[in-house]
Design a protein around this motif. Sequence first.
Motif, short mmCIF file in Angstrom:
data_model
loop_
_atom_site.label_atom_id
_atom_site.label_comp_id
_atom_site.label_asym_id
_atom_site.label_seq_id
_atom_site.Cartn_x
_atom_site.Cartn_y
_atom_site.Cartn_z
N LEU A 30 0.82 -1.20 0.00
CA LEU A 30 0.00 0.00 0.00
C LEU A 30 0.86 1.26 0.00
O LEU A 30 0.55 2.24 -0.68
N ARG A 31 1.93 1.24 0.76
CA ARG A 31 2.76 2.44 0.91
C ARG A 31 3.87 2.55 -0.12
O ARG A 31 4.22 3.64 -0.54
N ALA A 32 4.47 1.42 -0.49
CA ALA A 32 5.64 1.47 -1.38
C ALA A 32 5.72 0.18 -2.18
O ALA A 32 6.28 -0.81 -1.72
N THR A 33 5.15 0.18 -3.36
CA THR A 33 5.19 -0.98 -4.25
C THR A 33 6.47 -0.96 -5.07
O THR A 33 6.79 0.05 -5.70
N GLY A 34 7.20 -2.07 -5.06
CA GLY A 34 8.39 -2.18 -5.88
C GLY A 34 8.05 -2.77 -7.24
O GLY A 34 7.33 -3.77 -7.32
N VAL A 35 8.54 -2.16 -8.29
CA VAL A 35 8.37 -2.65 -9.66
C VAL A 35 9.76 -2.68 -10.28
O VAL A 35 10.51 -1.70 -10.19
N ALA A 36 10.12 -3.81 -10.90
CA ALA A 36 11.48 -3.91 -11.44
C ALA A 36 11.52 -4.83 -12.64
O ALA A 36 10.70 -5.73 -12.80
#
Length: 210
Positions: A30-36
């Motif tokens: 919810l606060r910090a989604t990682g996408v890589a």
Amino acid sequence: MTASLRLVSATAPAAGAGPAPRVIGLDLSLRATGVAAPGWARTIRSAGRIDDRATVRRSRLRSLLAEILLATGRPELVLVEGPSYGSRGAGTWDRAGLWWLVVDALHARDLPVAIVPPSCRALYAAGRGNAPKEDVLAAVRERYGAQVADDNQADAYVLAAMGRHRLGAPLALVPAGHARALTGVQWPDLLPEAPATPGRRTTRRVVEAG
């Protein structure tokens, strides 16, 4: 809602090889989604309150979904970190809601989706299924030379690396004990296969995970 983008080093394909499969890793939060993906990592940030009204919470989830899908694009494989069933707290319901919104939307786009248990992500990165996030972060920076900004990006980067490994185009050599993590992943029925010749791409059906 803000997003940070960090360029990282990527392994170049071997001479004469076809294009590497496009893979995305998603560490949903919810606060910090990682996408890589190999070559870049991004954190999508969002803020909310536990006493927000349902309409506000719904709007937040829909906004996060839209931004995550935009960042994901249309790769050949998406790896999503699975739920942490031991998690507690006021945000558990909304976090589960976000997870299902994203996974459902990926399937609706006919994208192959793999679900990676958190212990498998930690095992692949650091050699222990209970490795803390700081160990995973350090392992990503050392093994891949990736200057990821935070543990959210690091987790997502590991997921992308696992996908590339499964498709026969690993980003780096990993110890056999680490690679065992691939057998615990819920892989989709159809996986793209790394092309043997430039421009050629096929798919194969996975009968059994691993």
